[in-house]
Write an enzyme that holds these catalytic residues in place. Structure first.
Site, short mmCIF file in Angstrom:
data_model
loop_
_atom_site.label_atom_id
_atom_site.label_comp_id
_atom_site.label_asym_id
_atom_site.label_seq_id
_atom_site.Cartn_x
_atom_site.Cartn_y
_atom_site.Cartn_z
N ASP A 8 0.85 -1.19 0.00
CA ASP A 8 0.00 0.00 0.00
C ASP A 8 0.89 1.24 0.00
O ASP A 8 2.07 1.18 0.37
CB ASP A 8 -0.89 -0.04 1.25
CG ASP A 8 -1.66 1.24 1.44
OD1 ASP A 8 -2.42 1.61 0.54
OD2 ASP A 8 -1.50 1.86 2.51
N ASP A 10 -0.20 5.19 0.95
CA ASP A 10 -0.40 6.12 2.06
C ASP A 10 -0.43 5.39 3.40
O ASP A 10 -1.17 4.42 3.57
CB ASP A 10 -1.71 6.89 1.87
CG ASP A 10 -1.65 7.80 0.65
OD1 ASP A 10 -0.86 8.76 0.67
OD2 ASP A 10 -2.39 7.54 -0.31
N THR A 42 -2.87 0.02 -4.72
CA THR A 42 -3.42 1.29 -4.26
C THR A 42 -4.83 1.53 -4.79
O THR A 42 -5.25 0.91 -5.78
CB THR A 42 -2.49 2.44 -4.72
OG1 THR A 42 -3.07 3.69 -4.37
CG2 THR A 42 -2.27 2.40 -6.22
N GLY A 43 -5.52 2.44 -4.14
CA GLY A 43 -6.82 2.86 -4.64
C GLY A 43 -6.70 3.88 -5.75
O GLY A 43 -7.67 4.19 -6.43
N LYS A 196 -8.28 -5.31 -3.10
CA LYS A 196 -6.85 -5.45 -3.39
C LYS A 196 -6.46 -6.92 -3.47
O LYS A 196 -5.63 -7.32 -4.29
CB LYS A 196 -6.03 -4.73 -2.33
CG LYS A 196 -6.12 -3.21 -2.41
CD LYS A 196 -5.19 -2.53 -1.42
CE LYS A 196 -5.24 -1.01 -1.57
NZ LYS A 196 -4.28 -0.32 -0.69
N ASP A 219 -2.04 -0.67 5.98
CA ASP A 219 -2.39 0.00 7.23
C ASP A 219 -3.87 0.33 7.39
O ASP A 219 -4.34 0.53 8.50
CB ASP A 219 -1.59 1.30 7.37
CG ASP A 219 -2.10 2.39 6.43
OD1 ASP A 219 -2.14 2.15 5.20
OD2 ASP A 219 -2.49 3.46 6.92
N ASN A 222 -9.06 -0.70 3.68
CA ASN A 222 -9.07 -1.27 2.33
C ASN A 222 -7.92 -2.24 2.10
O ASN A 222 -7.87 -2.93 1.08
CB ASN A 222 -9.06 -0.17 1.27
CG ASN A 222 -7.81 0.67 1.28
OD1 ASN A 222 -7.24 0.96 2.33
ND2 ASN A 222 -7.38 1.11 0.12
#
Length: 275
Positions: A8, A10, A42-43, A196, A219, A222
């Site tokens: 991930d 952020d 990632t999103g 994910k 973290d 998601n």
């Protein structure tokens, strides 16, 4: 032996300054040099993570990213989509009606374009502040057509107000969509089953990598599906409680090279015969 590491951004790979530390870069470079596939998961769309791909030297043939929370699996060098799961127009209409009922702004992502819809006259979307590398344009719902690409829908608004409105989302929406807070002030809607973990599983299948050969690091909520899916799920010390509870191990924080510490211990040391 770990053959694929999905990470991930952020709160995980990026520190509080939104930077990748030297130690994180070096650990991932060593892993890649030893044949381990390093995947940013990632999103965000690919256009919003290109600066990080450049910083990590992940633009070669054989480098991949999982974007839109698992909705797309893409080649980093060409942007070619090798796996995808999109949102139909009728879902956009349904989510627009929900946003109107909740009095929240609604943005629809179409690759690198963010279509900003006037679902709320009172609240303005904060999404451009969270992802300033994307293109933002105002749209009316009637302008959207069935042949356009719709990757996901997002609601970006003040955290306190968002949390109040989330409580009002009818239960059937959770049956039809993946509804996930990816940041304190950001709620995302994805097609049901698209997570994910879903994107990672497709890429692993394409590359012939087994589930037990995958390490994931995250973290936020998601990240839960990929933490649970991987052979080794790693939570950051700064992760939300649910992620820590599900993880196999907990590494250090994103401001203290937690990604590098996990890669050094569980990827590089085994390659050197350390454990």
């Amino acid at each position: 032996m770990i053959k694929l590491v999905a990470i991930d951004l952020d709160g995980t790979l990026l520190n509080s300054k939104k930077e990748i530390s030297t130690r994180n870069k070096e650990a991932l470079a060593q892993a890649k040099a030893n044949g381990v596939t390093i995947v940013l998961c990632t999103g965000r769309p690919l256009a919003a993570i290109e600066i990080y791909l450049e910083a990590l030297n992940l633009r070669d043939n054989g480098d991949y990213s999982i974007t839109f929370n698992g909705g797309l699996v893409q080649k980093n060098d060409t942007g070619e989509i090798i796996e995808k799961a999109l949102m139909p127009l009728e879902h956009v209409h349904e989510l627009y009606e929900l946003a109107q009922a909740l009095n929240v702004p609604l943005d629809i992502l179409s690759d690198g374009l963010v279509m900003q819809l006037p679902a709320s006259k009172e609240y303005t979307s904060l999404y451009s502040q969270l992802n300033n590398l994307l293109t933002f344009e105002s749209y009316e719902l009637a302008q959207l057509t069935a042949n356009q690409i719709y990757n996901k829908a997002v609601v970006a608004v003040d955290e306190t107000y968002l949390d109040e409105q989330i409580k009002k989302i009818p239960a059937p929406f959770y049956d039809r969509y993946e509804v996930i807070k990816t940041r304190s002030n950001l709620l995302e809607f994805m097609p049901k089953g698209v997570t994910k973990a879903y994107g990672i599983s497709l890429l692993a299948r394409d590359l012939g990598i087994k589930q037990e050969e995958i390490m994931t690091i995250g973290d936020e909520e998601n990240d839960l599906p990929m933490i649970e899916y991987a052979g080794l799920g790693v939570a950051m010390e700064n992760a939300v409680a649910k992620v820590k509870e599900l993880a196999d191990v907990i590494t250090d924080t994103n401001d203290n090279d937690g990604v590098a510490q996990a890669v050094e211990k569980f990827v590089l040391e085994p390659l050197r015969g350390g454990i």
